[in-house]
Scaffold this motif. Sequence first.
Motif, PDB file in Angstrom:
ATOM      1  N   MET A  67      -1.741  18.704 -34.052  1.00  0.00           N
ATOM      2  CA  MET A  67      -0.790  19.734 -33.613  1.00  0.00           C
ATOM      3  C   MET A  67      -0.883  20.947 -34.546  1.00  0.00           C
ATOM      4  N   VAL A 127       5.892  10.569 -39.329  1.00  0.00           N
ATOM      5  CA  VAL A 127       6.652  10.780 -38.090  1.00  0.00           C
ATOM      6  C   VAL A 127       5.791  11.602 -37.132  1.00  0.00           C
ATOM      7  N   ASP A 128       5.360  10.973 -36.047  1.00  0.00           N
ATOM      8  CA  ASP A 128       4.515  11.612 -35.021  1.00  0.00           C
ATOM      9  C   ASP A 128       3.214  12.140 -35.636  1.00  0.00           C
ATOM     10  N   THR A 171       3.875  16.195 -43.037  1.00  0.00           N
ATOM     11  CA  THR A 171       5.259  16.681 -43.120  1.00  0.00           C
ATOM     12  C   THR A 171       5.551  17.839 -42.176  1.00  0.00           C
TER      13      THR A 171
HETATM   14  C1  LIG Z   1       3.477  16.485 -34.780  1.00  0.00           C
HETATM   15  S1  LIG Z   1       3.467  17.126 -36.399  1.00  0.00           S
HETATM   16  C2  LIG Z   1       4.785  16.190 -37.124  1.00  0.00           C
HETATM   17  C3  LIG Z   1       5.418  16.884 -38.310  1.00  0.00           C
HETATM   18  C4  LIG Z   1       6.557  16.142 -39.004  1.00  0.00           C
HETATM   19  N1  LIG Z   1       6.200  14.806 -39.371  1.00  0.00           N
HETATM   20  C5  LIG Z   1       7.806  16.119 -38.172  1.00  0.00           C
HETATM   21  O1  LIG Z   1       8.101  15.076 -37.550  1.00  0.00           O
HETATM   22  O2  LIG Z   1       8.505  17.132 -38.104  1.00  0.00           O
HETATM   23  C6  LIG Z   1       2.010  16.368 -37.102  1.00  0.00           C
HETATM   24  C7  LIG Z   1       1.655  16.875 -38.490  1.00  0.00           C
HETATM   25  O3  LIG Z   1       0.670  16.008 -39.057  1.00  0.00           O
HETATM   26  C8  LIG Z   1      -0.244  16.780 -39.795  1.00  0.00           C
HETATM   27  N2  LIG Z   1      -1.500  16.039 -39.988  1.00  0.00           N
HETATM   28  C9  LIG Z   1      -2.445  15.736 -39.073  1.00  0.00           C
HETATM   29  N3  LIG Z   1      -3.462  15.072 -39.654  1.00  0.00           N
HETATM   30  C10 LIG Z   1      -3.140  14.930 -40.958  1.00  0.00           C
HETATM   31  C11 LIG Z   1      -3.793  14.333 -42.086  1.00  0.00           C
HETATM   32  N4  LIG Z   1      -4.992  13.750 -41.980  1.00  0.00           N
HETATM   33  N5  LIG Z   1      -3.185  14.402 -43.282  1.00  0.00           N
HETATM   34  C12 LIG Z   1      -1.976  15.005 -43.412  1.00  0.00           C
HETATM   35  N6  LIG Z   1      -1.322  15.591 -42.390  1.00  0.00           N
HETATM   36  C13 LIG Z   1      -1.901  15.561 -41.169  1.00  0.00           C
HETATM   37  C14 LIG Z   1      -0.390  18.054 -38.970  1.00  0.00           C
HETATM   38  O4  LIG Z   1      -0.931  19.103 -39.719  1.00  0.00           O
HETATM   39  C15 LIG Z   1       1.060  18.270 -38.514  1.00  0.00           C
HETATM   40  O5  LIG Z   1       1.760  19.064 -39.432  1.00  0.00           O
END
Ligand SMILES: C[S@@+](CC[C@H](N)C(=O)[O-])C[C@H]1O[C@@H](n2cnc3c(N)ncnc32)[C@H](O)[C@@H]1O
Length: 249
Positions: free
Chosen positions: A64, A170-171, A103
């Motif tokens: 995302m 989370v997600d 996050t």
């Molecule tokens: C759908 S958002 C959820 C954000 C937050 N957890 C919330 O619930 O408000 C997914 C997040 O995961 C991060 N993400 C994806 N792959 C990742 C990785 N390998 N390491 C750290 N973050 C990651 C994305 O950049 C994004 O900010």
Amino acid sequence: MHKQIFLPSSMKNLSRLIILFFCAMIVASASAAEPAVNLVYGKVEKNNGGSGKTFAGREIASVMSWHGAGWLERAERKTEERPDLLLQALEPKPGMVIADIGTGSGYYARQLATRVGTNGKVFAVDVQPQMLDILNKQIQAMGIKNITPVLSTERDVNLAKDSIDLAIMVDVYHELQYPIEVMTSLIKALKPDGQLVLVEFRAEDPNVPINAHHKMSQAQIKKEAALLGLTWVKTISTLPWQHVVILRK
Ligand SMILES: C[S@@+](CC[C@H](N)C(=O)[O-])C[C@H]1O[C@@H](n2cnc3c(N)ncnc32)[C@H](O)[C@@H]1O
């Protein structure tokens, strides 16, 4: 006296073929008996919301973008996802060290920071620097001192060994492009009795209005957790849209 048996060369070739056939059968049956460990990635034609990469029979979702950070902060989230119930289920305690992996804008990191108190700490980890910029502005404006932003890589959470009491995603898990590598690095960062909580939109429920690649069934979460060497502790089903799956290393 021993009798020597002379076979014509065509017979010798035939017997060699028969021996080879039986050897192949033994090798095939041995590999069929091996456990179905599938720690490899595959490829499929890219679907809407998918990355074109597969793991454990699932197409990994696309990440995302930080352009959607506003959606993470939407007011309706309080009624749609009931973050109050999730925070209750996570049982954060003063003094704990928590890692919020993926996050985003820090929606959960900020709320966890108040619960762990000044003796506790939250590592807010994300792979997109733009997400951490958004988080930084928020925590500075709010005067929050116990959140440490961490820029991760696609393969590594960049956290110290044995440093984390509780890690939450989370997600996020469904969109890890390298789940094997990320989870291996996260397992190392957890303390020996540390817990990992995966929160995922329920794939079993067609009424959850989220793209199919950004949902996971409980069975798939458990299957992947087991492949990655994690032990399932329990699943909490109090949230309207999401599974809360508690795992141990
Ligand atoms: C759908 S958002 C959820 C954000 C937050 N957890 C919330 O619930 O408000 C997914 C997040 O995961 C991060 N993400 C994806 N792959 C990742 C990785 N390998 N390491 C750290 N973050 C990651 C994305 O950049 C994004 O900010």
